[in-house]
Design an enzyme around this catalytic site. Structure first.
Site, short mmCIF file in Angstrom:
data_model
loop_
_atom_site.label_atom_id
_atom_site.label_comp_id
_atom_site.label_asym_id
_atom_site.label_seq_id
_atom_site.Cartn_x
_atom_site.Cartn_y
_atom_site.Cartn_z
N GLU A 124 6.25 6.51 -2.89
CA GLU A 124 7.24 5.69 -2.22
C GLU A 124 7.78 4.71 -3.27
O GLU A 124 6.98 4.02 -3.91
CB GLU A 124 6.55 4.94 -1.08
CG GLU A 124 7.48 4.29 -0.12
CD GLU A 124 6.72 3.55 0.99
OE1 GLU A 124 7.30 2.60 1.52
OE2 GLU A 124 5.56 3.91 1.28
N ARG A 177 -9.53 8.65 -2.84
CA ARG A 177 -8.74 7.76 -3.69
C ARG A 177 -9.52 7.39 -4.94
O ARG A 177 -10.75 7.36 -4.92
CB ARG A 177 -8.48 6.42 -2.97
CG ARG A 177 -7.61 6.45 -1.81
CD ARG A 177 -7.56 5.05 -1.21
NE ARG A 177 -6.71 4.15 -1.98
CZ ARG A 177 -5.40 4.08 -1.83
NH1 ARG A 177 -4.78 4.86 -0.95
NH2 ARG A 177 -4.69 3.24 -2.54
N LYS A 214 -0.65 -1.19 -3.91
CA LYS A 214 0.69 -1.64 -4.32
C LYS A 214 1.05 -2.96 -3.67
O LYS A 214 1.70 -3.81 -4.27
CB LYS A 214 1.72 -0.58 -3.92
CG LYS A 214 2.26 0.18 -5.10
CD LYS A 214 3.44 1.03 -4.68
CE LYS A 214 3.01 2.39 -4.22
NZ LYS A 214 4.06 3.21 -3.66
P1 ATP Z 1 -0.70 2.00 -2.22
O1 ATP Z 1 -1.78 1.96 -1.19
O2 ATP Z 1 -1.11 1.55 -3.57
O3 ATP Z 1 0.60 1.41 -1.76
P2 ATP Z 1 0.36 4.49 -1.45
O4 ATP Z 1 -0.50 5.59 -1.04
O5 ATP Z 1 1.06 3.79 -0.35
O6 ATP Z 1 -0.44 3.55 -2.41
P3 ATP Z 1 2.42 6.16 -2.46
O7 ATP Z 1 3.57 5.82 -3.32
O8 ATP Z 1 2.69 6.58 -1.09
O9 ATP Z 1 1.47 4.92 -2.49
O10 ATP Z 1 1.49 7.23 -3.18
C1 ATP Z 1 1.95 8.42 -3.74
C2 ATP Z 1 0.80 9.38 -3.83
O11 ATP Z 1 -0.25 8.83 -4.61
C3 ATP Z 1 0.22 9.67 -2.47
O12 ATP Z 1 0.01 11.05 -2.35
C4 ATP Z 1 -1.07 8.91 -2.45
O13 ATP Z 1 -2.01 9.54 -1.64
C5 ATP Z 1 -1.47 8.90 -3.92
N1 ATP Z 1 -2.30 7.75 -4.21
C6 ATP Z 1 -2.02 6.45 -3.97
N2 ATP Z 1 -3.04 5.66 -4.31
C7 ATP Z 1 -4.00 6.46 -4.82
C8 ATP Z 1 -5.32 6.26 -5.35
N3 ATP Z 1 -5.86 5.05 -5.44
N4 ATP Z 1 -6.02 7.34 -5.76
C9 ATP Z 1 -5.49 8.57 -5.71
N5 ATP Z 1 -4.26 8.84 -5.21
C10 ATP Z 1 -3.53 7.81 -4.77
MG MG Z 2 2.02 5.80 0.93
#
Ligand code: ATP
Ligand code: MG
Length: 560
Positions: free
Chosen positions: A44, A270, A280
């Site tokens: 995102e 994760r 984020k």
């Molecule tokens: P955050 O919680 O940091 O905002 P998010 O999951 O909302 O992370 P996205 O931009 O939606 O952020 O993530 C893109 C991809 O990265 C998704 O498939 C998500 O599952 C993966 N991802 C995000 N954080 C992690 C993590 N700590 N470990 C592994 N994969 C991750």
């Molecule tokens: Mg997300």
């Protein structure tokens, strides 16, 4: 044992197998998805990517590489409130910098707004979705909870035609934000709360970075993601464990529309890293409160921050490989990441000398006007990396920590009336220390043994070796020394992580460096012998303004 280990180490490009790869192999063996593999990375664009995203990138693009399959980069841009072009560009940069290439153009969920809308109408036609006009509070209240089943909305069984008409009016902008929503008609007493008639569309008058003001209704993540995957022909949609509860909905949507393909969602754990934050939202707070100097501050666990600090793409990929893929949530040690960085830098970067806390040395028996050029190997083990010229002069700098008035035998540096070797040059003896008013050494008067260039001295052993630079030719550099950003292992779990910020996470010093460092391009990495790994700053470094960031110390500073 050592045999096996060394074989594993040598096959650098092979990735240890894991349950996801096993599943893909099984699907291929069964001829699923017409024998295709296609993955995607779906960030995102509401912040910079962090080390956790690096794990997801390495997984998705790594599978694509190994199966010679495509991997898409898709911006999940259905929440216009928090998204920006800056974030989108930074994400593209980060993926490229990590060494991966996405298939074709960058995709966006918003590219599919028309299709998504049509699939929503399809669900309405099938009486599997309805427009709900209950106020938002009632929708929330009537959802029930884990103990109590939800209550069906009075609008749930309205005629298909009515929902269709209202949905079209929602799209046409005839209603206010939040006035009504489109919901899936699934089961208000489903044990999985997400299946209790989840919202598929809501009205929000927000300017979207790509579609502008074309839409005033936006699809929800659970509706958008699975359909975007299907439209792109994704076969394996890999996401983190917290989406496990969303999987029934992912499947329900695809099972109930005329989907062009049938991707499957697979969850993995994760990446969590001790002493830092991988959310984020929290990283945004750090940036917005000015506690760090932007998203790419070298103390940040962002990919841009790690890059600016001097980490290499390969070291981050090696780290992700070492962490592995599983379904068990765990916290990785910072040492694992830093060791990956050290290992790669140790093999690949040139050595230089830099004196971080300089005291002047005057070699009293070295002629005033004399200058020599000595040679320094750029890498102790890799002769192909060549040598460089080092100016040697009567006045030098050495590090304050490398001299003591008196010391025991364990101290193998310079002691008054003792000898030490200057790396790549001569053996010197400390004769006299000139102190300043505080009693600190201001200047050291030494003598050198002219017979010791590249040779051991006659009749005695000199064991210590220290680094130095020519006072005449060395350049002054601004050096930023980084320490951990947080003082506690799990700052993310605190009510206020600001309380755990390490006030000493950044120290800026003036150092004296070999002249050749000035000519280095931005983002050139070095090992400063005996000091650590450093990089010239990506943005601020130039020949007239040398700026270096310490990437990592030579030895682990986390344990003990
Ligand atoms: P955050 O919680 O940091 O905002 P998010 O999951 O909302 O992370 P996205 O931009 O939606 O952020 O993530 C893109 C991809 O990265 C998704 O498939 C998500 O599952 C993966 N991802 C995000 N954080 C992690 C993590 N700590 N470990 C592994 N994969 C991750
Ligand atoms: Mg997300």
């Amino acid at each position: 044992m050592s045999e096996t280990n060394s074989t594993e180490k040598n096959t650098e490009n092979s990735t240890p197998t894991n349950f996801i790869r096993n599943k893909i192999n099984q699907d291929l063996a069964e001829g699923k998805n017409d024998g295709r593999v296609h993955t995607r990375f779906p960030p995102e664009p509401n912040g910079y990517l962090h080390v956790g995203h690096a794990k997801s990138i390495c997984l998705n693009f790594g599978i694509a590489e190994d199966y010679q399959a495509p991997c898409n980069l898709r911006f999940d841009d259905t929440n216009p409130a928090k998204e920006s072009e800056e974030f989108a560009r930074s994400i593209e940069d980060d993926v490229r910098w990590l060494g991966f290439k996405w298939e074709g153009e960058v995709r966006h969920s918003s590219d599919y707004f028309d299709e998504l809308y049509n699939f929503a109408e399809e669900l309405i036609y099938k009486d599997l979705a309805y427009v709900d006009e209950q106020p938002a509070e009632d929708i929330a209240k009537n959802r029930g909870n884990f103990q109590t089943p939800g209550k069906e909305s009075p609008y749930r069984n309205r005629p298909v035609e009515e929902s269709l008409e209202q949905f079209r009016k929602m799209k046409a902008g005839e209603y206010a934000d939040g006035q009504m929503v489109l919901r899936a008609k699934i089961d208000m007493s489903h044990p999985n709360m997400l299946m209790r008639d989840p919202v598929l569309y809501r009205i929000r008058r927000l300017h979207h970075i790509r579609t502008g003001d074309e839409w005033c209704i936006y699809p929800m993540y659970d509706f958008t993601h699975c359909i975007s995957d299907a439209l792109e022909g994704i076969t394996h949609s890999l996401c983190t464990l917290e989406f496990e509860v969303n999987r029934p909905l992912y499947d329900w949507v695809l099972d109930n529309i005329d989907a062009p393909a049938r991707p499957q969602q697979i969850e993995f754990s994760r990446l969590n890293l001790a002493y830092t934050i991988t959310s984020k939202r929290k990283l945004t707070q750090l940036v917005e409160s000015g506690k760090v100097d932007g998203w790419d501050d070298p103390r940040m666990p962002t990919i841009a921050g790690m890059r600016r600090r001097g980490y290499t793409p390969q070291s981050i990929r090696d780290f992700c490989k070492a962490v592995g893929i599983s379904k068990v949530n765990s916290v990785s040690d910072m040492t694992l990441l830093e060791d990956a960085v050290r290992n790669h830098l140790n093999d690949t970067v040139e050595r230089r000398m830099a004196v971080l806390d300089p005291i002047k040395v005057i070699i009293t028996n070295y002629p005033e006007e004399k200058e020599e050029t000595v040679q320094g190997k750029n890498h102790p083990k890799d002769d192909d990396m060549g040598t460089r010229d080092l100016p040697f002069t009567r006045e030098l700098y050495i590090d304050r920590a490398d001299y003591r008035e008196s010391a025991n035998k364990k101290y193998k540096r310079l002691v008054k009336d003792g000898e030490v070797r200057l790396r790549n040059a001569y053996v010197i003896r400390a004769d006299e220390a000139i102190l300043d008013e505080n009693g600190d050494v201001k200047e050291l008067h030494c003598t050198y043994d002219p017979e010791t260039l590249g040779k051991n001295p006659e009749g005695r052993k000199v064991r210590g070796v220290i680094h130095w630079v020519s006072a005449k030719y060395a350049k002054e550099a601004t050096v930023r020394l980084y320490d951990r950003l947080f003082n506690v292992p799990n700052p993310g779990a605190m009510d206020d992580f600001n309380e755990a910020l390490n006030p000493e996470s950044l120290t800026v010093i003036k150092a004296m460096v070999e002249p050749s460092v000035a000519d280095a391009e931005p983002e050139t990495r070095f090992q400063f012998e005996r000091e650590g790994y450093f990089t010239t700053d990506r943005y601020e470094h130039s020949a007239d303004n040398i700026v270096l960031n310490r990437t990592v110390t030579l030895r682990d500073s986390w344990n003990g």
